[in-house]
Each structure stands twice: as structure tokens, then as C-alpha cells.
Design a protein around this motif. Sequence first.
Motif, PDB file in Angstrom:
ATOM      1  N   ILE A  72      60.855  82.468  69.242  1.00 21.32           N
ATOM      2  CA  ILE A  72      60.460  82.977  68.316  1.00 21.32           C
ATOM      3  C   ILE A  72      59.285  84.001  68.748  1.00 21.32           C
ATOM      4  CG2 ILE A  72      58.764  82.642  66.202  1.00 21.32           C
ATOM      5  CD1 ILE A  72      60.111  80.126  65.611  1.00 21.32           C
ATOM      6  N   TYR A  73      58.270  83.372  69.898  1.00 23.14           N
ATOM      7  CA  TYR A  73      57.347  84.219  70.633  1.00 23.14           C
ATOM      8  C   TYR A  73      58.301  85.488  70.996  1.00 23.14           C
ATOM      9  CZ  TYR A  73      54.138  85.884  73.897  1.00 23.14           C
ATOM     10  OH  TYR A  73      53.358  86.999  74.680  1.00 23.14           O
ATOM     11  N   ASP A  74      59.228  85.418  71.606  1.00 26.22           N
ATOM     12  CA  ASP A  74      59.688  86.566  72.416  1.00 26.22           C
ATOM     13  C   ASP A  74      60.288  87.700  71.309  1.00 26.22           C
ATOM     14  OD1 ASP A  74      59.212  85.591  74.962  1.00 26.22           O
ATOM     15  OD2 ASP A  74      61.036  84.506  75.173  1.00 26.22           O
TER      16      ASP A  74
ATOM     17  N   ALA B 100      66.608  90.995  55.925  1.00 25.41           N
ATOM     18  CA  ALA B 100      67.260  92.014  56.388  1.00 25.41           C
ATOM     19  C   ALA B 100      67.762  91.907  57.892  1.00 25.41           C
ATOM     20  CB  ALA B 100      66.688  93.308  56.172  1.00 25.41           C
ATOM     21  N   ASP B 101      66.671  91.606  58.598  1.00 29.27           N
ATOM     22  CA  ASP B 101      66.727  91.500  60.179  1.00 29.27           C
ATOM     23  C   ASP B 101      67.791  90.440  60.247  1.00 29.27           C
ATOM     24  OD1 ASP B 101      64.976  93.556  60.717  1.00 29.27           O
ATOM     25  OD2 ASP B 101      63.330  92.337  61.225  1.00 29.27           O
ATOM     26  N   TYR B 102      67.854  89.228  59.393  1.00 33.19           N
ATOM     27  CA  TYR B 102      68.826  88.169  59.693  1.00 33.19           C
ATOM     28  C   TYR B 102      70.083  88.603  59.497  1.00 33.19           C
ATOM     29  CZ  TYR B 102      71.143  83.746  59.004  1.00 33.19           C
ATOM     30  OH  TYR B 102      72.059  82.869  59.174  1.00 33.19           O
ATOM     31  N   ASP B 103      70.384  89.554  58.453  1.00 34.42           N
ATOM     32  CA  ASP B 103      71.664  90.067  58.287  1.00 34.42           C
ATOM     33  C   ASP B 103      72.255  90.991  59.513  1.00 34.42           C
ATOM     34  OD1 ASP B 103      71.925  88.956  55.842  1.00 34.42           O
ATOM     35  OD2 ASP B 103      71.113  90.633  54.730  1.00 34.42           O
ATOM     36  N   LYS B 104      71.170  91.712  59.820  1.00 28.07           N
ATOM     37  CA  LYS B 104      71.569  92.559  60.856  1.00 28.07           C
ATOM     38  C   LYS B 104      71.747  91.555  62.365  1.00 28.07           C
ATOM     39  CE  LYS B 104      68.386  96.462  59.553  1.00 28.07           C
ATOM     40  NZ  LYS B 104      67.212  97.011  60.128  1.00 28.07           N
ATOM     41  N   CYS B 105      71.205  90.800  62.486  1.00 22.86           N
ATOM     42  CA  CYS B 105      71.349  89.849  63.526  1.00 22.86           C
ATOM     43  C   CYS B 105      73.047  89.083  63.460  1.00 22.86           C
ATOM     44  CB  CYS B 105      70.474  88.493  63.595  1.00 22.86           C
ATOM     45  SG  CYS B 105      70.548  87.757  64.993  1.00 22.86           S
ATOM     46  N   LEU B 106      73.260  88.961  62.407  1.00 23.08           N
ATOM     47  CA  LEU B 106      74.611  88.095  61.979  1.00 23.08           C
ATOM     48  C   LEU B 106      75.658  89.356  62.165  1.00 23.08           C
ATOM     49  CD1 LEU B 106      74.011  85.840  58.940  1.00 23.08           C
ATOM     50  CD2 LEU B 106      74.256  85.233  61.311  1.00 23.08           C
TER      51      LEU B 106
ATOM     52  N   LEU C  33      71.100  81.409  67.218  1.00 18.74           N
ATOM     53  CA  LEU C  33      69.791  82.046  67.690  1.00 18.74           C
ATOM     54  C   LEU C  33      69.149  82.693  66.439  1.00 18.74           C
ATOM     55  CD1 LEU C  33      70.348  83.601  71.238  1.00 18.74           C
ATOM     56  CD2 LEU C  33      68.559  82.025  70.653  1.00 18.74           C
ATOM     57  N   CYS C  34      70.307  83.355  65.757  1.00 18.37           N
ATOM     58  CA  CYS C  34      69.837  84.031  64.519  1.00 18.37           C
ATOM     59  C   CYS C  34      68.951  83.197  63.514  1.00 18.37           C
ATOM     60  CB  CYS C  34      70.809  84.784  63.717  1.00 18.37           C
ATOM     61  SG  CYS C  34      71.636  86.069  64.906  1.00 18.37           S
ATOM     62  N   ALA C  35      69.614  81.868  63.521  1.00 24.90           N
ATOM     63  CA  ALA C  35      69.173  80.790  62.449  1.00 24.90           C
ATOM     64  C   ALA C  35      67.796  80.422  63.010  1.00 24.90           C
ATOM     65  CB  ALA C  35      70.270  80.024  62.201  1.00 24.90           C
TER      66      ALA C  35
END
Length: 217
Positions: free
Chosen positions: A74-76, A153-159, A177-179
Amino acid sequence: MIYLWLGISRLVQFLTFMELSNIEFSVKTVAAALSIIQGSAWTIMSLISIALFHSQPVFLSGPDSYMESVERNIYDTFLSKDSKFLPTTTSSRSFTPDVFAGFMWVYFFLDIVWIGTAISMLRKNSAISVKIWSYVTLFVCFWDFLTFVILGADYDKCLEYSNMLPEWMDRVPVESLCANIILPVFFIAAKGFVLWIINIVLALVVLRNSKQTITLK
């Protein structure tokens, strides 16, 4: 979403009736107390995030547990200027570390104002102080909404990135990792959704009561 706002409207009407019927508890006191507690917690969290972003600590050893690994990721992802999380998607993410730090600065000052208006509402109990607290609370809710929309939106992009991987590659670790990285921050920003809805309801109830009090006078 329509049903959600209808439910909030009904709850506002119900609590307004309770307030005007002189029930033993005070909606304003509860609202102010919740604001001070939440505002204090978010002020501390945003200050820690800002400090980590500007100090850029160096980790000399690897994580010793699963939770430490999640915290490090999360920090990274959100605070490290040299983000190591899915570098191929870094350019498409809305919440880069610089943007996230900017949001934390807004949260820091906004929550200080939120705490101040809550204290003012308790001490002065005037129509002006009540209105100011209500509008500040609604803006806090709007900022929360904007934050978790961007995170979503970032989560959707990650998926989407995981779906673009070749079929011979295992997509589960990437989806994990996304979750494990984005969703915890998402739910914190949404205040678990329950508190977010409560904040909106209390702001509308207090604002409505203040207007009715002025009309009665």
C-alpha cells in the motif's frame, strides 16, 4: 443509487420529526461528537500519510508477515515516489503518489475545519454555526465520494491490466494485489459506507432543523 437517496430522504424526515418532538437525545450533539471523532482520526491518518510521502523511509528488511506485506505494498502504491506496484499501469492510474498526497493535504485542512465547526456548533448553538457545520459536513462527504470513485476507477484499471495478461500467465496473483492494495484504502475513504451515509443524514437533518427553527421564530 435512486433507492439509496430515497432511503436517506425518508430517514432525514423521520429524524427531523424526532428532533422536533423533543426526544431526550440531541441530534446536534451526536452529529458534533461523530464529526470530532472522525475528523480527529482522519487528521491523524492524513498527517501520517503526508509525513511518509515527504520522508520516503528506506526499508532495510523485508516484511515479516502477510499484513506487513500488504502495508508495504500500500505504501509503495500510494506514497512512494518510486512506485513498485504494477509499473506497466502506473501511467494510467489516477491516484499516483503525488495526487494521493495532494488529497491527503486537502483532508488534513478539511478535517481541522470540520472539527472546528463541530465545536463551534456545540458551544454557540446558533443558526449560523449549525449551517456552517452542515455545509462543511456535506463537502466532506462529497470529497469522500470523489476519493472512493477515483479509487474504484483505479481498481477497475488494475483488473483490466490483469485481464490483458496472456492466458498462460496466472492472473490470480495480480487480481489479489489489486484487491489487497486498493480495496482497503477504498473502504477507508468511504468510511465503511455506513458512516458516510450517517454523515449525510445528520448534516441534512441538522440543516433542516435549523431552517425550521428560524421559520418558527
